[in-house]
Design a protein around this motif. Structure first.
Motif, PDB file in Angstrom:
ATOM      1  N   PHE A  67      32.612  29.193  65.321  1.00 54.97           N
ATOM      2  CA  PHE A  67      30.888  29.574  64.731  1.00 54.97           C
ATOM      3  C   PHE A  67      31.052  28.014  64.064  1.00 54.97           C
ATOM      4  O   PHE A  67      31.807  27.761  62.996  1.00 54.97           O
ATOM      5  CB  PHE A  67      31.883  31.066  64.176  1.00 54.97           C
TER       6      PHE A  67
ATOM      7  N   VAL B 223      23.276  31.028  69.114  1.00 50.35           N
ATOM      8  CA  VAL B 223      24.925  31.356  69.201  1.00 50.35           C
ATOM      9  C   VAL B 223      25.369  32.594  69.814  1.00 50.35           C
ATOM     10  O   VAL B 223      24.357  33.772  68.997  1.00 50.35           O
ATOM     11  CB  VAL B 223      25.539  31.319  67.527  1.00 50.35           C
TER      12      VAL B 223
ATOM     13  N   LEU C   4      21.149  31.115  64.019  1.00 50.87           N
ATOM     14  CA  LEU C   4      21.846  30.121  63.278  1.00 50.87           C
ATOM     15  C   LEU C   4      21.307  29.823  62.069  1.00 50.87           C
ATOM     16  O   LEU C   4      20.514  29.430  62.203  1.00 50.87           O
ATOM     17  CB  LEU C   4      21.831  29.288  64.022  1.00 50.87           C
TER      18      LEU C   4
END
Length: 196
Positions: free
Chosen positions: A180, A112, A121
């Motif tokens: 996110f 990410v 992640l």
């Protein structure tokens, strides 16, 4: 015939073979070993020959940075990457070099990129690639060597302009998410982006 006159034919149309290129000559066809050619010219000849091994063509193009042509070439395939001997190795080497260039963390599935930089992640969303593999198993998925890079938000990063939502390529593909990915919702959102 000396080497100078032989090389004067390089700009003419020729036929790439597995180990040489065949050029028209005054006294008959002229065969030059592929390794004698400059790398960019070698890639040009190989990319034009659809009957040559795909791995050889991809490796030559990646060696000179002709990545857009490689991704276009591989996007046309209906077979998984593993069906072509050596192709995963060649793409894996390019991916490893790109991961090092971008200073990405080691991650088997998802990296990410957000305002704080690059990170692996964790949690529920890490299952998204497996969900996609299960969903598309009959299509011999995935068609990339990972990890997948997820850019969060609307900032530009590397080859993904701020106006793009994905860079579909056969190594280190990039998708963009608005926020996110966390929890089940993040897993579903990421799976949808990867499926696209």
């Amino acid at each position: 015939m000396d080497l100078t006159s032989a090389l004067s034919h390089l700009e003419q149309p020729g036929v790439a073979l597995t180990h040489s290129v065949m050029l028209p000559g005054a006294g008959g066809p002229l065969h030059l070993p592929l390794e004698w050619l400059p790398a960019d010219l070698r890639a040009s000849y190989l990319l034009r020959q659809a009957d040559l091994p795909l791995t050889q063509r991809v490796e030559a193009a990646l060696a000179v940075g002709r990545t857009a042509e490689v991704w276009t070439l591989l996007a046309r395939r209906v077979h998984p990457l593993a069906a072509e001997p050596g192709l995963e190795r060649v793409l894996g080497a390019w991916r490893d070099a790109e991961v090092a260039r971008l200073a990405l963390p080691a991650s088997p599935e998802v990296v990410v990129i957000d305002g704080a930089g690059a990170q692996g992640l964790a949690g529920e969303p890490t299952r998204a690639p497996a969900d996609v593999r299960d969903l598309l198993a009959s299509l011999e998925w995935p068609r990339w060597v990972g990890p997948v890079v997820v850019v969060v938000g609307d900032h530009a990063w590397d080859a993904l302009p701020a106006t793009s939502n994905r860079l579909a390529r056969s190594a280190l593909p990039i998708v963009r998410l608005a926020r996110f990915p966390v929890g089940r919702e993040g897993r579903a959102e990421l799976a949808a982006a990867l499926t696209g």
